[in-house]
Design an enzyme around this catalytic site. Structure first.
Site, PDB file in Angstrom:
ATOM      1  N   ASP A  32       7.942  -5.224   9.174  1.00 36.36           N
ATOM      2  CA  ASP A  32       7.340  -3.932   8.854  1.00 36.36           C
ATOM      3  C   ASP A  32       8.334  -3.154   7.991  1.00 36.36           C
ATOM      4  O   ASP A  32       9.524  -3.136   8.291  1.00 36.36           O
ATOM      5  CB  ASP A  32       7.063  -3.170  10.162  1.00 36.36           C
ATOM      6  CG  ASP A  32       6.112  -2.002   9.968  1.00 36.36           C
ATOM      7  OD1 ASP A  32       5.237  -2.083   9.087  1.00 36.36           O
ATOM      8  OD2 ASP A  32       6.249  -1.002  10.705  1.00 36.36           O
ATOM      9  N   GLU A  33       7.881  -2.539   6.927  1.00 37.09           N
ATOM     10  CA  GLU A  33       8.722  -1.722   6.044  1.00 37.09           C
ATOM     11  C   GLU A  33       9.931  -2.466   5.472  1.00 37.09           C
ATOM     12  O   GLU A  33      11.052  -1.953   5.525  1.00 37.09           O
ATOM     13  CB  GLU A  33       9.218  -0.472   6.813  1.00 37.09           C
ATOM     14  CG  GLU A  33       8.122   0.264   7.562  1.00 37.09           C
ATOM     15  CD  GLU A  33       7.726   1.584   6.936  1.00 37.09           C
ATOM     16  OE1 GLU A  33       7.722   1.665   5.686  1.00 37.09           O
ATOM     17  OE2 GLU A  33       7.424   2.509   7.694  1.00 37.09           O
ATOM     18  N   GLN A  58      10.884  -2.726   2.598  1.00 35.17           N
ATOM     19  CA  GLN A  58      11.481  -2.059   1.433  1.00 35.17           C
ATOM     20  C   GLN A  58      12.742  -1.287   1.773  1.00 35.17           C
ATOM     21  O   GLN A  58      13.479  -0.872   0.887  1.00 35.17           O
ATOM     22  CB  GLN A  58      10.450  -1.136   0.757  1.00 35.17           C
ATOM     23  CG  GLN A  58      10.140   0.170   1.472  1.00 35.17           C
ATOM     24  CD  GLN A  58       9.159   0.016   2.649  1.00 35.17           C
ATOM     25  OE1 GLN A  58       8.592  -1.060   2.844  1.00 35.17           O
ATOM     26  NE2 GLN A  58       8.961   1.076   3.415  1.00 35.17           N
ATOM     27  N   CYS A  75      -7.371  10.673  -0.068  1.00 35.23           N
ATOM     28  CA  CYS A  75      -6.759  11.869  -0.655  1.00 35.23           C
ATOM     29  C   CYS A  75      -7.167  13.101   0.145  1.00 35.23           C
ATOM     30  O   CYS A  75      -8.350  13.356   0.353  1.00 35.23           O
ATOM     31  CB  CYS A  75      -7.195  12.025  -2.108  1.00 35.23           C
ATOM     32  SG  CYS A  75      -6.555  13.522  -2.883  1.00 35.23           S
ATOM     33  N   GLY A  79       0.802  -1.210   0.000  1.00 34.48           N
ATOM     34  CA  GLY A  79       0.000   0.000   0.000  1.00 34.48           C
ATOM     35  C   GLY A  79       0.830   1.252   0.000  1.00 34.48           C
ATOM     36  O   GLY A  79       2.043   1.224  -0.191  1.00 34.48           O
ATOM     37  N   MET A  99       1.651   5.202   1.824  1.00 36.65           N
ATOM     38  CA  MET A  99       1.779   5.783   3.158  1.00 36.65           C
ATOM     39  C   MET A  99       0.389   6.172   3.667  1.00 36.65           C
ATOM     40  O   MET A  99      -0.476   6.546   2.877  1.00 36.65           O
ATOM     41  CB  MET A  99       2.629   7.071   3.115  1.00 36.65           C
ATOM     42  CG  MET A  99       4.122   6.838   3.049  1.00 36.65           C
ATOM     43  SD  MET A  99       4.987   8.399   2.760  1.00 36.65           S
ATOM     44  CE  MET A  99       5.118   9.007   4.432  1.00 36.65           C
ATOM     45  N   PHE A 100       0.181   6.108   4.953  1.00 36.74           N
ATOM     46  CA  PHE A 100      -1.085   6.468   5.612  1.00 36.74           C
ATOM     47  C   PHE A 100      -2.223   5.494   5.281  1.00 36.74           C
ATOM     48  O   PHE A 100      -3.387   5.790   5.509  1.00 36.74           O
ATOM     49  CB  PHE A 100      -1.538   7.905   5.262  1.00 36.74           C
ATOM     50  CG  PHE A 100      -0.448   8.932   5.316  1.00 36.74           C
ATOM     51  CD1 PHE A 100       0.079   9.325   6.541  1.00 36.74           C
ATOM     52  CD2 PHE A 100       0.075   9.495   4.158  1.00 36.74           C
ATOM     53  CE1 PHE A 100       1.094  10.254   6.594  1.00 36.74           C
ATOM     54  CE2 PHE A 100       1.089  10.431   4.207  1.00 36.74           C
ATOM     55  CZ  PHE A 100       1.608  10.814   5.426  1.00 36.74           C
ATOM     56  N   CYS A 115     -10.697  16.209  -0.888  1.00 38.86           N
ATOM     57  CA  CYS A 115     -11.157  15.355  -1.995  1.00 38.86           C
ATOM     58  C   CYS A 115     -11.869  14.102  -1.480  1.00 38.86           C
ATOM     59  O   CYS A 115     -12.987  13.801  -1.890  1.00 38.86           O
ATOM     60  CB  CYS A 115      -9.954  14.994  -2.852  1.00 38.86           C
ATOM     61  SG  CYS A 115     -10.208  13.590  -3.925  1.00 38.86           S
ATOM     62  N   SER A 123       0.790  -0.856   8.905  1.00 36.41           N
ATOM     63  CA  SER A 123       1.321  -1.359  10.185  1.00 36.41           C
ATOM     64  C   SER A 123       0.200  -1.880  11.076  1.00 36.41           C
ATOM     65  O   SER A 123       0.359  -2.898  11.749  1.00 36.41           O
ATOM     66  CB  SER A 123       2.088  -0.251  10.919  1.00 36.41           C
ATOM     67  OG  SER A 123       3.204   0.145  10.162  1.00 36.41           O
TER      68      SER A 123
END
Ligand SMILES: [Zn+2]
Length: 216
Positions: free
Chosen positions: A84-85, A87, A147, A11, A13-14, A174, A18
């Site tokens: 977690d994370e 990447q 958004c 996904g 961010m936000f 939005c 997690s």
């Protein structure tokens, strides 16, 4: 014999990655499967002993400097391996997760799929990019954010959004599902040429839908 699997929570961010990771780890623990949860140390946003999600769930975590550090602390006998994370590690983390699943364990990762340039995250050693996790996964969920671009009389107002700013009652955000993240430097949309590390400038990130994401 226990059947192993690789679960990928991908996904933006936000998007709540997690939180979803912690939720799944907790569910496996209820069924008697113990877990080890790793997270690379990337900044000091959070306590180094816990993974925090934006809604306040926390879980004890093994903070690691890099892939080698993780590999040394990894215990193949613990049934659930959660990262977690991932990447921010070397691409070999994909291989380790797959090996864990091949041996009958459960590997779960919460993966930031793309950077602010809307490209797949490249692992630190350049071995793979983040899409390698998707290719090898048994289960993929893609979590989107909302958004937060502001609209006023139908026109977009650029800049970083103060979601709860009472002075902006006339404007609406939005609210579409956001699959991308926009980077801002000193309140302006950051160009794709902007350096990853900034000195003396303020940077921020905000979730954006297709219509409000600006390629620059
Ligand atoms: Zn939007």
């Amino acid at each position: 014999m226990q059947r192993g699997r690789l679960e990928v929570i991908a996904g933006t961010m936000f998007g709540g990655k997690s939180t979803e990771l912690i939720r799944r780890v907790n569910r496996y623990e209820v069924t008697g499967k113990s877990s080890q949860l790793f997270k690379p140390i990337i900044d000091n946003r959070y306590s180094k002993e816990h993974v925090s999600s934006h809604d306040g769930l926390i879980k004890k975590v093994i903070a690691v400097q890099d892939y080698v550090d993780l590999a040394q602390r990894y215990n193949p006998n613990i049934p659930v391996l959660a990262v977690d994370e991932p990447q921010f590690l070397d691409g070999t983390i994909v291989d380790l997760c797959e090996e864990h699943a091949q041996r009958g364990g459960v590997a779960i990762v919460s993966l930031l799929l793309k950077d602010f340039k809307d490209r797949y995250f490249q692992f630190k050693d350049g071995k793979y990019d983040a899409s390698e996790f998707l290719r090898r996964a048994d289960d993929i969920v893609f979590l989107k954010a909302i958004c937060t671009a502001q609209e006023s009389n139908g026109a977009q107002i650029s800049g970083i959004i103060q979601r709860f700013d009472s002075a902006s009652e006339e404007k609406q955000i939005c609210g579409q599902e956001a699959t991308r993240v926009q980077r801002f430097i000193d309140g302006k949309v950051a160009s794709s040429e902007s350096p990853l590390v900034l000195v003396g400038q303020k940077e921020a990130y905000a979730p954006r839908c297709r219509q409000h994401y600006v390629f620059y």
